[in-house]
Design an enzyme around this catalytic site. Structure first.
Site, PDB file in Angstrom:
ATOM      1  CE1 TYR A   4      32.429  39.756  75.101  1.00  0.00           C
ATOM      2  CE2 TYR A   4      34.660  40.364  74.355  1.00  0.00           C
ATOM      3  CZ  TYR A   4      33.779  40.030  75.309  1.00  0.00           C
ATOM      4  OH  TYR A   4      34.315  39.484  76.504  1.00  0.00           O
ATOM      5  N   GLY A  62      31.551  38.943  78.582  1.00  0.00           N
ATOM      6  CA  GLY A  62      30.981  37.658  79.182  1.00  0.00           C
ATOM      7  C   GLY A  62      29.713  37.531  78.971  1.00  0.00           C
ATOM      8  CG  ASN A  84      40.234  40.395  77.991  1.00  0.00           C
ATOM      9  OD1 ASN A  84      40.661  39.210  78.484  1.00  0.00           O
ATOM     10  ND2 ASN A  84      39.223  40.217  77.093  1.00  0.00           N
ATOM     11  NE  ARG A 134      77.784   7.434  90.751  1.00  0.00           N
ATOM     12  CZ  ARG A 134      77.492   6.258  90.767  1.00  0.00           C
ATOM     13  NH1 ARG A 134      77.102   5.781  89.553  1.00  0.00           N
ATOM     14  NH2 ARG A 134      76.993   5.767  92.068  1.00  0.00           N
TER      15      ARG A 134
END
Length: 630
Positions: A152, A159, A277, A368
């Site tokens: 890949y 994708g 990426n 305060r």
């Protein structure tokens, strides 16, 4: 005579042009000159000539060539926008005047380093260890390509196209860009992306030459990383799209690179994905947000202390014993800062002495409870900064290349949920500084609460004083409430349901910065209001550190004797806060007090401060009794 309307830093300026052969560059400089003339401090500029800018049409947003004549480029009465480059990005140095390098290894970059790299204060080089890791990682990629293994993002698309094998001859596809080049270099330097050392050195050379691609801020969903904006950055590096440098201005990327003796990158297998990426846009914006949040948070304590003085409040709520029994770090530190600025034994205050024996018992929460409210903001910033520090030194690529195992593994480190959630939290936390500040502004302006003239001006009615400034603060706080809605609770499936959960971290980062800017502006208004309140208490003087803060403000903004255009004054006070001038004035007193109240033999802890009040009266004025010290 033709005239043009130029938008400069939030102001619209009409610029008449007697000579139509004047250039767009002339128009920009004339607009800057008029802008400087309207500002009490010249708008932060030293001279017109030092200002670097680009000009674009308001309609269509087309960039204009600075060398074109106004007659050729514009129509009569056309609206254009001028964006200052040099002073905004590089406020201290001229381009090219880098004084030293930062060595990146992918593991030790800090948020401060990253912001300084963005300002152009350093060049970049890799450590020898980083170079070795990059080489080993690339060897794995070369082996995969040589053996034609289907992996890949290396020999396939990504994708939905992960199952599509790319022929070896088609791998020079155009890549895109990202937000901050230096951060991407740091990630690549970790050696898990598979980029070649040659390509990484080309990226570094582009950074060191200030060759900056055009990158839009919108378009990322925060998984797979910031693909759209990061792709624009890569686009410039491969010689496509628009790019800017101080030497060339805006031009086609290939010409900008050529002007610096650089060549467009020719991408090898996996390098396109390596460049685009990751979470670098979210994270780079997030680092800026964290640093600005840190700066305004510590200065908020100083501004609030000044308001407390003007409203004749007490320091008893900051007693160490109170905070030792609820020892949150931020709360303890904020209470300490208030003591360091207001301790009457160290810094006698005539204002405090004037109401020492008044009959009020306690202050409103907005004074305060500053340690509790400001304190959790400080702790929020610390929490978010820890996440950002981890993220900027993390490998967020996919697939990851593990040279020691000689393999690649697909995972999800690109998902932006960590920085997205953290930055949503940051916006919610820092917003509270503005929320409580706006209420203090109300108390300063309200004569029934402040015992000062209504809206801090004489001849009320004829003059409105801080009435509308308070409205501005209220509007900013209200806008922040909407911006604080977390973007990371949303997710839309993309890439044909391959990327079916996303972080929306880009919007989380962008809106966090907007929230912080609004906080800065609200505190700038409070700073001005508190200093104006001092005018009505004269000749009494406040504590020495706060007098120094008052003097700083008066060096850029004069007191209000009657109504005048207030925007330049708010902007001047805002700049003091953004540039941390208020902190620089007060910090020496805070640190001196710290040294005197923390024994060197003991570490700093919530119980280290044991200053106890011996006063028995119920006055809300400053406690002038002696204090026990360890």
């Amino acid at each position: 005579m033709p005239r043009y309307t130029v938008h400069v830093r939030g102001e619209w300026l009409a610029v008449p042009c007697q000579n139509c052969t004047n250039t767009i560059s002339w128009l920009g400089k004339e607009a800057v000159r008029r802008y400087m003339k309207n500002k009490p401090d010249n708008g932060g500029f030293t001279s017109v000539e030092e200002v670097k800018f680009y000009v674009r049409r308001c309609k269509g947003l087309g960039l204009l060539d600075l060398d074109d004549t106004v007659e050729d480029a514009l129509e009569d009465n056309e609206f254009v926008e001028l964006t200052v480059i040099q002073l905004y990005i590089y406020p201290k140095l001229k381009y090219g005047s880098f004084v030293q390098y930062i060595s990146l290894d992918g593991n030790s970059l800090t948020t401060e380093d990253l912001v300084n790299l963005g300002k152009g204060l350093y060049k970049i080089k890799l450590t020898p260890e980083a170079e070795a890791k990059v080489k080993r990682s690339r060897e794995v990629i070369e082996r995969i390509v040589k053996e034609q293994t289907v992996v890949y993002g290396i020999t396939t698309g990504f994708g939905k196209f992960a199952r599509t094998v790319i022929p070896n001859s088609s791998e020079k596809f155009p890549e895109r860009s990202r937000m901050l080049l230096a951060l991407r270099i740091n990630v690549l330097a970790k050696g898990y992306s598979g980029i070649s050392l040659e390509t990484l050195q080309q990226v570094i050379e582009a950074f060191n030459a200030s060759c900056l691609p055009y990158i839009p801020e919108k378009g990322t969903v925060g998984a797979s990383g910031d693909l759209a904006p990061l792709s624009h950055l890569a686009l410039g590096l491969i010689g496509e799209g628009k790019m800017w440098s101080p030497k060339s201005g805006w031009a086609d990327a290939k010409y900008v690179l050529e002007a610096h003796g650089l060549k467009p990158i020719t991408l090898k297998p996996k390098e396109g994905l390596a460049l685009i990426n990751g979470t670098q846009m979210i994270t780079s914006l997030g680092c800026e947000a964290v640093e600005r949040a840190s700066a305004i948070a510590r200065q908020a304590d100083i501004v609030a202390a000044l308001t407390l003085e003007v409203l004749k409040g007490t320091t008893r709520a900051f007693d160490t014993d109170i905070h030792a029994v609820r020892p949150h770090r931020g709360q303890t530190e904020v209470a300490f800062r208030f003591r360091s600025l207001l301790d009457s034994d160290h810094h006698p205050s005539e204002i405090a002495e004037s109401h020492r024996f008044c009959d009020r018992v306690q202050d409103a929460y907005t004074m305060r409870c500053c340690p509790q409210v400001h304190g959790v903001v400080n702790d929020t910033i610390t929490f978010v900064k820890d996440i950002m520090m981890t993220e900027i030194n993390s490998a967020t690529d996919n697939p990851m290349v593990f040279a020691q195992r000689a393999e690649t593994i697909s995972g999800g480190n690109f998902h932006g949920e960590y920085p997205a959630k953290a930055l949503d939290y940051l916006a919610i936390g820092v917003h509270e500084l503005a929320a409580i500040s706006e209420r203090r502004i109300e108390r300063l302006c309200n004569p029934s609460l402040s015992e000062l003239p209504a809206f801090l001006v004489t001849e009320g009615g004829l003059n409105s004083g801080f009435m509308i400034a308070h409205c501005t603060a209220a509007a900013l706080v209200s806008e922040n409430k909407a911006l604080c809605h977390p973007s990371s609770v949303d997710s839309l499936s993309t890439s044909a349901a391959t990327e079916d959960h996303v972080s929306m971290g880009g919007w989380a980062a962008r809106k966090a910065l907007r929230v912080i800017e609004h906080v800065e502006q609200v505190l700038a208004i409070e700073l001005l209001a508190a200093c104006q309140g001092i005018e009505f208490l004269r000749p009494l003087r406040t504590a020495t550190p706060l007098e120094k803060v008052y003097d700083l403000v008066r060096s850029v903004v004069r007191p209000w004797l009657k109504d005048r255009f207030m925007a330049p004054d708010i902007e001047a006070a805002h700049r003091l806060l953004v540039e941390q001038k208020v902190w620089e004035v007060a910090e020496p007193y805070i640190e001196k007090y710290r040294r005197e109240h923390i024994p060197e033999s003991r570490p700093v802890s919530p119980t280290a401060f044991t200053v106890r009040s011996l006063a028995v009266n119920t006055c809300v004025g400053h406690d002038h009794s002696h204090q026990d010290e360890l």
